[in-house]
Design an enzyme around this catalytic site. Sequence first.
Site, PDB file in Angstrom:
ATOM      1  N   CYS A  86      33.613  46.839  47.645  1.00  0.00           N
ATOM      2  CA  CYS A  86      33.627  48.104  48.379  1.00  0.00           C
ATOM      3  C   CYS A  86      32.400  48.173  49.311  1.00  0.00           C
ATOM      4  O   CYS A  86      32.260  47.331  50.182  1.00  0.00           O
ATOM      5  CB  CYS A  86      33.722  49.294  47.430  1.00  0.00           C
ATOM      6  N   HIS A 196      38.807  47.773  45.166  1.00  0.00           N
ATOM      7  CA  HIS A 196      38.174  47.693  43.851  1.00  0.00           C
ATOM      8  C   HIS A 196      39.030  46.843  42.912  1.00  0.00           C
ATOM      9  O   HIS A 196      39.986  47.348  42.328  1.00  0.00           O
ATOM     10  CB  HIS A 196      38.013  49.093  43.255  1.00  0.00           C
ATOM     11  N   GLU A 198      38.321  45.896  40.001  1.00  0.00           N
ATOM     12  CA  GLU A 198      38.171  46.405  38.634  1.00  0.00           C
ATOM     13  C   GLU A 198      39.076  47.603  38.359  1.00  0.00           C
ATOM     14  O   GLU A 198      39.250  48.006  37.209  1.00  0.00           O
ATOM     15  CB  GLU A 198      36.703  46.766  38.357  1.00  0.00           C
TER      16      GLU A 198
END
EC number: 4.3.2.10
Length: 215
Positions: A86, A196, A198
């Site tokens: 990001c 992202h 994750e």
Amino acid sequence: MELSTAKKVVVFDYGFGNVRSAERALARAGAEVEITRDFDTAMNADGLLVPGVGAFAACMKGLKEARGDWIVGRRLAGGRPVMGICVGMQILFERGIEHGVETEGLDEWPGTVGPLEAEIVPHMGWNTVEAPGGSQLFAGLDADARFYFVHSYAVHDWSLDVANPAMRAPLVTWSTHGKPFVAAVENGALWATQFHPEKSGDAGAQLLNNWIGTL
């Protein structure tokens, strides 16, 4: 006593990132993970992950205060893997412009981070990407795999050309929200994503596993 064969990844904790989410995702992908800003630990890890949320200028200020700019530069000079996520990707470019104010980035790649050119901002939610052939980052992922984005700024133009045929040009992945923007870059030891991983479910887990597999 068996020694661990898991790769050691440091999530760099400079105050501007979803460090716990990144830690959990990397651990699920098989890495030994530590959240720290300790200089020696960050330098010696197999991989360094630099997250980032919020404003470009604030992230750069926090990174410099934690000596993260120096750590990233030294690791890359030695061919040691670094991954940005990001705003952690955005600060790898030359500069960022927010509300008319320009802030210098790490200048690993030419380019300017500017406001998204779209009717709806921020770009928040799931989107597909267009990865180039030969991508290691997106290996094993279908073309319709979706990743989670949340951002109001992006890089819309890529201008790094490699004149030396002996050098491999960076692999640039694109996504579109209004206008196409850089969604990921693979450049030797330096990889980064605007989205992202994750928070991107199975696709993000595969992507992180791909990165860890190169360490």
